[in-house]
Motif scaffolding. Structure first.
Motif, PDB file in Angstrom:
ATOM      1  N   GLU A 112       0.833  -1.201   0.000  1.00  0.00           N
ATOM      2  CA  GLU A 112       0.000   0.000   0.000  1.00  0.00           C
ATOM      3  C   GLU A 112       0.868   1.252   0.000  1.00  0.00           C
ATOM      4  O   GLU A 112       1.817   1.363   0.779  1.00  0.00           O
ATOM      5  CB  GLU A 112      -0.924   0.023   1.225  1.00  0.00           C
ATOM      6  CG  GLU A 112      -1.991  -1.051   1.199  1.00  0.00           C
ATOM      7  CD  GLU A 112      -2.961  -0.922   2.371  1.00  0.00           C
ATOM      8  OE1 GLU A 112      -2.749  -0.017   3.207  1.00  0.00           O
ATOM      9  OE2 GLU A 112      -3.919  -1.711   2.431  1.00  0.00           O
ATOM     10  N   LEU A 113       0.526   2.181  -0.881  1.00  0.00           N
ATOM     11  CA  LEU A 113       1.168   3.487  -0.925  1.00  0.00           C
ATOM     12  C   LEU A 113       0.572   4.384   0.142  1.00  0.00           C
ATOM     13  O   LEU A 113      -0.647   4.411   0.343  1.00  0.00           O
ATOM     14  CB  LEU A 113       0.986   4.120  -2.302  1.00  0.00           C
ATOM     15  CG  LEU A 113       1.550   5.539  -2.500  1.00  0.00           C
ATOM     16  CD1 LEU A 113       3.069   5.530  -2.432  1.00  0.00           C
ATOM     17  CD2 LEU A 113       1.070   6.116  -3.839  1.00  0.00           C
ATOM     18  N   ARG A 114       1.446   5.156   0.830  1.00  0.00           N
ATOM     19  CA  ARG A 114       1.000   6.085   1.855  1.00  0.00           C
ATOM     20  C   ARG A 114       1.079   7.514   1.322  1.00  0.00           C
ATOM     21  O   ARG A 114       1.756   7.772   0.317  1.00  0.00           O
ATOM     22  CB  ARG A 114       1.855   5.912   3.120  1.00  0.00           C
ATOM     23  CG  ARG A 114       1.758   4.493   3.683  1.00  0.00           C
ATOM     24  CD  ARG A 114       2.478   4.317   4.998  1.00  0.00           C
ATOM     25  NE  ARG A 114       3.920   4.443   4.921  1.00  0.00           N
ATOM     26  CZ  ARG A 114       4.776   3.760   5.699  1.00  0.00           C
ATOM     27  NH1 ARG A 114       4.321   2.886   6.575  1.00  0.00           N
ATOM     28  NH2 ARG A 114       6.075   3.945   5.597  1.00  0.00           N
ATOM     29  N   PRO A 115       0.411   8.467   1.960  1.00  0.00           N
ATOM     30  CA  PRO A 115       0.388   9.848   1.443  1.00  0.00           C
ATOM     31  C   PRO A 115       1.751  10.500   1.325  1.00  0.00           C
ATOM     32  O   PRO A 115       1.912  11.444   0.536  1.00  0.00           O
ATOM     33  CB  PRO A 115      -0.488  10.590   2.470  1.00  0.00           C
ATOM     34  CG  PRO A 115      -1.372   9.538   3.038  1.00  0.00           C
ATOM     35  CD  PRO A 115      -0.531   8.300   3.094  1.00  0.00           C
ATOM     36  N   ASP A 116       2.758  10.031   2.066  1.00  0.00           N
ATOM     37  CA  ASP A 116       4.080  10.663   2.030  1.00  0.00           C
ATOM     38  C   ASP A 116       5.017  10.017   1.009  1.00  0.00           C
ATOM     39  O   ASP A 116       6.235  10.143   1.105  1.00  0.00           O
ATOM     40  CB  ASP A 116       4.725  10.628   3.423  1.00  0.00           C
ATOM     41  CG  ASP A 116       4.982   9.203   3.921  1.00  0.00           C
ATOM     42  OD1 ASP A 116       4.512   8.240   3.264  1.00  0.00           O
ATOM     43  OD2 ASP A 116       5.650   9.049   4.956  1.00  0.00           O
ATOM     44  N   HIS A 117       4.445   9.299   0.021  1.00  0.00           N
ATOM     45  CA  HIS A 117       5.214   8.661  -1.055  1.00  0.00           C
ATOM     46  C   HIS A 117       6.061   7.494  -0.560  1.00  0.00           C
ATOM     47  O   HIS A 117       7.039   7.114  -1.210  1.00  0.00           O
ATOM     48  CB  HIS A 117       6.128   9.680  -1.768  1.00  0.00           C
ATOM     49  CG  HIS A 117       5.396  10.802  -2.426  1.00  0.00           C
ATOM     50  ND1 HIS A 117       4.738  10.660  -3.638  1.00  0.00           N
ATOM     51  CD2 HIS A 117       5.209  12.091  -2.053  1.00  0.00           C
ATOM     52  CE1 HIS A 117       4.187  11.813  -3.982  1.00  0.00           C
ATOM     53  NE2 HIS A 117       4.450  12.693  -3.029  1.00  0.00           N
ATOM     54  N   THR A 118       5.729   6.913   0.585  1.00  0.00           N
ATOM     55  CA  THR A 118       6.386   5.702   1.058  1.00  0.00           C
ATOM     56  C   THR A 118       5.357   4.576   1.108  1.00  0.00           C
ATOM     57  O   THR A 118       4.164   4.788   0.869  1.00  0.00           O
ATOM     58  CB  THR A 118       7.014   5.900   2.447  1.00  0.00           C
ATOM     59  OG1 THR A 118       5.968   6.157   3.406  1.00  0.00           O
ATOM     60  CG2 THR A 118       8.007   7.052   2.447  1.00  0.00           C
ATOM     61  N   PHE A 119       5.838   3.350   1.456  1.00  0.00           N
ATOM     62  CA  PHE A 119       4.976   2.180   1.446  1.00  0.00           C
ATOM     63  C   PHE A 119       4.920   1.525   2.819  1.00  0.00           C
ATOM     64  O   PHE A 119       5.766   1.771   3.683  1.00  0.00           O
ATOM     65  CB  PHE A 119       5.461   1.177   0.395  1.00  0.00           C
ATOM     66  CG  PHE A 119       5.163   1.594  -1.015  1.00  0.00           C
ATOM     67  CD1 PHE A 119       3.987   1.214  -1.641  1.00  0.00           C
ATOM     68  CD2 PHE A 119       6.056   2.390  -1.717  1.00  0.00           C
ATOM     69  CE1 PHE A 119       3.696   1.609  -2.935  1.00  0.00           C
ATOM     70  CE2 PHE A 119       5.782   2.791  -3.019  1.00  0.00           C
ATOM     71  CZ  PHE A 119       4.596   2.403  -3.632  1.00  0.00           C
ATOM     72  N   ASN A 120       3.940   0.659   2.995  1.00  0.00           N
ATOM     73  CA  ASN A 120       3.792  -0.048   4.263  1.00  0.00           C
ATOM     74  C   ASN A 120       4.825  -1.158   4.436  1.00  0.00           C
ATOM     75  O   ASN A 120       4.951  -1.712   5.523  1.00  0.00           O
ATOM     76  CB  ASN A 120       2.374  -0.617   4.391  1.00  0.00           C
ATOM     77  CG  ASN A 120       2.023  -1.609   3.284  1.00  0.00           C
ATOM     78  OD1 ASN A 120       2.625  -1.606   2.206  1.00  0.00           O
ATOM     79  ND2 ASN A 120       1.051  -2.468   3.535  1.00  0.00           N
TER      80      ASN A 120
END
Length: 288
Positions: free
Chosen positions: A212-220
């Motif tokens: 899953e992509l997160r709002p800060d351009h990183t992933f879970n």
């Protein structure tokens, strides 16, 4: 091909997600949509999918070469939801995520395709790639009030730095993760919310179950957020972008305080990967 929404696209065109690499372009406005799409097509993406307002236009020469999905990115703010839904349907496929007026550069991209680039990265057992968002801005804001000009584009040649990324659970820096800063977000940080000042993105990644992509351009998946593997440095890429400059000139709180973005460390952008390599804004790693 044009679709009325994401569900319509996924239902009617599953084959478009079966083979990559895929480029996902999110059009926040109608600025430089065509040049962004042409750039991704030229890099060799198998599918270029653009999410845009129904009343935005695409140039006739590329209209039949891209997949258009009607969406209001600004109103709905659902970039992560869209990316995650596509990720779940494109398992094992490399995906690139960008906005309009953003252009991906990687080492030797003038003579090598994005497929070749990612094939080498995969051979190094890497499933994601760190990219730096390098701010572009027009040299003459009187001639280009929205701060966008392909012919008169500038970048900062210095002023970039990195800090350790703290782990909230241990308060120690995360392994092989850094927060990178610089460009217009650094020079005009008083106009940029703290959570949006970083310039690092995981803009290229290989889809897998549960990712899953997160709002800060990183992933879970924390390994996806690392800049290199444990044994040597890996390749990185750069996304040169007018997005920050557009926002600073559009925002009433900053628009009238900025008469020019140029300073003593501004240089004309040459639209070539060699300049970014020479400035240390991306790395070729073991790829020669």
């Amino acid at each position: 091909m044009r679709y009325t929404g994401l569900n319509d696209f996924i239902t009617r065109s599953p084959a478009s997600l079966a083979k990559g690499p895929i480029a996902l372009v999110f059009a926040e406005d109608d600025v430089e949509i065509d040049t962004t799409l042409r750039h991704n097509l030229q890099l060799g993406f198998t599918s270029v999918i653009v999410f845009m307002m129904p009343d935005f236009d695409i140039a006739p020469d590329i209209e039949d070469r891209v997949i258009r999905v009607d969406a209001n990115i600004v109103r709905d703010g659902n970039r992560e939801d869209i990316v995650n839904m596509i990720t779940a349907k494109a398992l094992g496929v490399w995906i690139y995520v960008c906005y309009n007026a953003e252009y991906l550069f990687f080492p030797f991209c003038e003579t090598r395709t994005i497929g070749e680039f990612l094939a080498f990265h995969t051979e190094e057992r890497r499933d994601a790639m760190l990219c730096y968002a390098i701010d572009l801005y027009a040299g003459d804001l009187n001639a280009n009030a929205n701060a966008v000009s392909i012919e008169d584009a500038y970048i900062d040649r210095s002023g970039y730095y990195a800090l350790g990324r703290p782990d909230p659970e241990t308060n120690h820096p995360k392994e092989r993760q850094l927060d990178f800063f610089g460009g217009l977000r650094w020079r005009y940080e008083e106009h940029v919310p703290p959570e949006r000042r970083k310039i690092d993105r995981i803009a290229l990644f290989c889809a897998k179950p549960g990712l899953e992509l997160r709002p800060d351009h990183t992933f879970n998946d924390e390994e996806y957020n690392t800049y290199a593997c444990p044994w040597h440095n890996n390749m990185t890429a750069a996304v040169v972008t007018f997005r920050t400059a557009k926002a600073l000139k559009r925002n009433p709180g900053s628009a009238f305080e900025i008469s020019t973005f140029r300073w003593h460390n501004s240089v004309p952008f040459e639209w070539h990967s060699r300049q970014l390599l020479d400035l240390g804004l991306m790395e070729s790693g073991q790829w020669f």
